[in-house]
Every structure is written in C-alpha cells, then in structure tokens.
Design a protein around this motif. Structure first.
Motif, PDB file in Angstrom:
ATOM      1  N   PRO A  58      23.287  22.880  67.362  1.00 39.02           N
ATOM      2  CA  PRO A  58      24.441  22.136  68.110  1.00 39.02           C
ATOM      3  C   PRO A  58      25.110  21.380  66.817  1.00 39.02           C
ATOM      4  N   GLU A  59      25.986  20.752  67.127  1.00 37.04           N
ATOM      5  CA  GLU A  59      27.044  19.681  66.322  1.00 37.04           C
ATOM      6  C   GLU A  59      27.443  20.472  65.196  1.00 37.04           C
ATOM      7  N   ILE A  60      26.675  20.758  63.923  1.00 37.49           N
ATOM      8  CA  ILE A  60      26.773  21.429  62.998  1.00 37.49           C
ATOM      9  C   ILE A  60      26.093  22.920  62.559  1.00 37.49           C
ATOM     10  N   ASP A  61      26.574  23.877  62.646  1.00 40.44           N
ATOM     11  CA  ASP A  61      26.052  25.026  62.573  1.00 40.44           C
ATOM     12  C   ASP A  61      25.344  25.496  61.388  1.00 40.44           C
ATOM     13  N   GLY A  62      24.711  26.246  61.203  1.00 43.18           N
ATOM     14  CA  GLY A  62      23.650  26.737  60.059  1.00 43.18           C
ATOM     15  C   GLY A  62      24.361  26.978  58.744  1.00 43.18           C
ATOM     16  N   TYR A  63      25.759  27.572  58.998  1.00 40.44           N
ATOM     17  CA  TYR A  63      26.350  27.955  57.782  1.00 40.44           C
ATOM     18  C   TYR A  63      26.933  26.764  57.069  1.00 40.44           C
ATOM     19  N   GLU A  64      27.367  25.840  58.163  1.00 44.32           N
ATOM     20  CA  GLU A  64      27.970  24.517  57.447  1.00 44.32           C
ATOM     21  C   GLU A  64      26.833  23.582  56.786  1.00 44.32           C
ATOM     22  N   ILE A  65      25.652  23.875  57.357  1.00 41.33           N
ATOM     23  CA  ILE A  65      24.476  22.887  56.621  1.00 41.33           C
ATOM     24  C   ILE A  65      24.117  23.514  55.515  1.00 41.33           C
ATOM     25  N   THR A  66      24.200  24.894  55.292  1.00 41.92           N
ATOM     26  CA  THR A  66      23.867  25.767  54.264  1.00 41.92           C
ATOM     27  C   THR A  66      24.950  25.265  53.005  1.00 41.92           C
ATOM     28  N   THR A  67      25.961  25.018  53.300  1.00 36.79           N
ATOM     29  CA  THR A  67      27.080  24.794  52.557  1.00 36.79           C
ATOM     30  C   THR A  67      26.999  23.428  51.837  1.00 36.79           C
ATOM     31  N   ARG A  68      26.497  22.530  52.757  1.00 37.56           N
ATOM     32  CA  ARG A  68      26.260  21.233  52.580  1.00 37.56           C
ATOM     33  C   ARG A  68      24.938  21.056  51.390  1.00 37.56           C
ATOM     34  N   LEU A  69      24.067  21.895  51.756  1.00 35.33           N
ATOM     35  CA  LEU A  69      22.657  21.844  51.087  1.00 35.33           C
ATOM     36  C   LEU A  69      23.149  22.642  49.481  1.00 35.33           C
ATOM     37  N   ARG A  70      23.872  23.327  49.555  1.00 36.01           N
ATOM     38  CA  ARG A  70      24.147  23.930  48.185  1.00 36.01           C
ATOM     39  C   ARG A  70      24.946  23.216  47.250  1.00 36.01           C
ATOM     40  N   GLN A  71      25.464  22.019  47.972  1.00 31.03           N
ATOM     41  CA  GLN A  71      26.253  21.176  47.125  1.00 31.03           C
ATOM     42  C   GLN A  71      25.389  19.761  46.716  1.00 31.03           C
ATOM     43  N   MET A  72      24.108  19.786  47.108  1.00 31.86           N
ATOM     44  CA  MET A  72      23.013  18.657  46.906  1.00 31.86           C
ATOM     45  C   MET A  72      22.562  19.062  45.295  1.00 31.86           C
ATOM     46  N   GLU A  73      22.909  18.034  44.518  1.00 29.18           N
ATOM     47  CA  GLU A  73      22.813  18.153  43.200  1.00 29.18           C
ATOM     48  C   GLU A  73      21.257  17.974  42.928  1.00 29.18           C
ATOM     49  N   GLY A  74      20.740  18.922  42.082  1.00 27.10           N
ATOM     50  CA  GLY A  74      19.505  19.106  41.879  1.00 27.10           C
ATOM     51  C   GLY A  74      18.276  19.757  42.786  1.00 27.10           C
ATOM     52  N   LEU A  75      19.207  20.188  43.891  1.00 29.65           N
ATOM     53  CA  LEU A  75      18.474  20.742  45.150  1.00 29.65           C
ATOM     54  C   LEU A  75      18.983  21.999  45.432  1.00 29.65           C
ATOM     55  N   ASN A  76      19.905  22.671  44.547  1.00 28.07           N
ATOM     56  CA  ASN A  76      20.919  23.583  45.174  1.00 28.07           C
ATOM     57  C   ASN A  76      20.221  24.939  44.652  1.00 28.07           C
ATOM     58  N   ASP A  77      19.015  24.889  44.274  1.00 27.71           N
ATOM     59  CA  ASP A  77      18.423  26.380  44.212  1.00 27.71           C
ATOM     60  C   ASP A  77      17.061  26.487  45.154  1.00 27.71           C
ATOM     61  N   ILE A  78      16.995  25.726  45.972  1.00 29.40           N
ATOM     62  CA  ILE A  78      16.105  25.769  46.965  1.00 29.40           C
ATOM     63  C   ILE A  78      16.542  27.110  47.628  1.00 29.40           C
ATOM     64  N   PRO A  79      15.620  28.128  47.795  1.00 31.32           N
ATOM     65  CA  PRO A  79      15.882  29.341  48.674  1.00 31.32           C
ATOM     66  C   PRO A  79      16.296  29.007  50.190  1.00 31.32           C
ATOM     67  N   ILE A  80      17.177  29.549  50.583  1.00 32.90           N
ATOM     68  CA  ILE A  80      17.691  29.127  52.206  1.00 32.90           C
ATOM     69  C   ILE A  80      17.747  30.473  52.943  1.00 32.90           C
ATOM     70  N   VAL A  81      16.792  30.683  53.949  1.00 37.56           N
ATOM     71  CA  VAL A  81      17.032  31.876  54.706  1.00 37.56           C
ATOM     72  C   VAL A  81      17.347  31.657  56.132  1.00 37.56           C
ATOM     73  N   ALA A  82      18.621  32.170  56.632  1.00 35.58           N
ATOM     74  CA  ALA A  82      18.923  31.994  57.784  1.00 35.58           C
ATOM     75  C   ALA A  82      18.132  32.975  59.014  1.00 35.58           C
ATOM     76  N   LEU A  83      17.924  32.201  59.793  1.00 34.09           N
ATOM     77  CA  LEU A  83      17.369  32.775  61.109  1.00 34.09           C
ATOM     78  C   LEU A  83      18.583  33.084  61.987  1.00 34.09           C
ATOM     79  N   THR A  84      18.812  34.423  62.287  1.00 30.88           N
ATOM     80  CA  THR A  84      20.180  34.698  63.116  1.00 30.88           C
ATOM     81  C   THR A  84      19.906  35.763  64.317  1.00 30.88           C
ATOM     82  N   ALA A  85      20.211  35.341  65.475  1.00 24.00           N
ATOM     83  CA  ALA A  85      20.001  36.183  66.746  1.00 24.00           C
ATOM     84  C   ALA A  85      21.346  37.086  66.813  1.00 24.00           C
TER      85      ALA A  85
END
Ligand code: MN
Length: 131
Positions: A58-85
């Motif tokens: 709800p509110e912000i979908d996983g795509y948008e959250i992923t985009t924001r995570l990728r923009q976080m300095e020093g943290l942008n190489d954390i592996p992100i795995v989507a769970l999709t139905a």
C-alpha cells in the motif's frame, strides 16, 4: 550464510511470520517492515545484507521503494529481491528495471526459500568482491 541479516518488507503479516520462521530456522536474522517508509528507515539504521521486498504494497509500491533504496548512498549495493505474485513477464522485467537483483514468485515455496536467499547472497558477495 549463518547470521546474515535479511529485511523483509511486506504488508501481509502471515507472509512475514512464515518467512521469518523459515529463515530463522536456517540461522538468518530477519527484520520486518510492514511498508516501504518503515523499510527505508530500517535499511538506513540496520544496513541489512539483503532486502526481500513485496511488490504489492500500500501507499508506495515495491518498485518505487527499490528505486529509492538504490539511491541511498553507501547502501546501494545491498541485494534486493522482489516477491511478486504477478506472473506476467512484464512485472518481472519491471522489478529488474527498478533495480532488483532478482525475484521470487509468490506463493512462497518454504522448501526452496532458504536456498534461493543463499544464492542471492552468494551472488552479491561475488559481485562485491570483484569491484
Ligand atoms: Mn502485499
């Protein structure tokens, strides 16, 4: 991968409880967030080894959250795995485009999940070592 810290961003409490139980048995430390804003805060505070993210939030979908995570300095190489139905091929591509390293399809197969998570962590460590 004993002790690896996994953050699971998911609005469905039953899924969170299930994944937490399955991964903790395997020695993972599992952090939970029920939405993206909380998830972003926890990433900043805890710098997890891997983020597992539900796409339909709800509110912000996983795509948008992923985009924001990728923009976080020093943290942008954390592996992100989507769970999709979403079994549509376009949704998988969209999660990869947003910056996910891969996806796991829902419903979650609890017998496969630990090995899937381990494989993503291994892959990420190899990539980090080659930079
Ligand atoms: Mn959801």
């Amino acid at each position: 991968m004993d002790g690896a810290k996994v953050l699971y961003i998911e609005d469905n409490v039953e899924n969170r409880t299930l994944v937490k139980r399955v991964l903790e048995v395997e020695g993972y430390v599992v952090l939970e967030a029920d939405g993206g804003i909380d998830g972003l805060r926890i990433v900043r505070e805890e710098a997890p080894d891997l983020v597992l993210i539900d796409i339909n939030l709800p509110e912000i979908d996983g795509y948008e959250i992923t985009t924001r995570l990728r923009q976080m300095e020093g943290l942008n190489d954390i592996p992100i795995v989507a769970l999709t139905a979403n079994v549509l091929k376009g949704d998988r591509e969209r999660s990869l485009d947003a910056g996910c390293d891969g996806y796991i399809q829902k419903p979650i197969d609890v017998d496969l999940l630990p090995a899937q998570i381990a494989a993503f962590l291994r892959q990420a460590r190899q990539q980090q070592n080659t930079i």
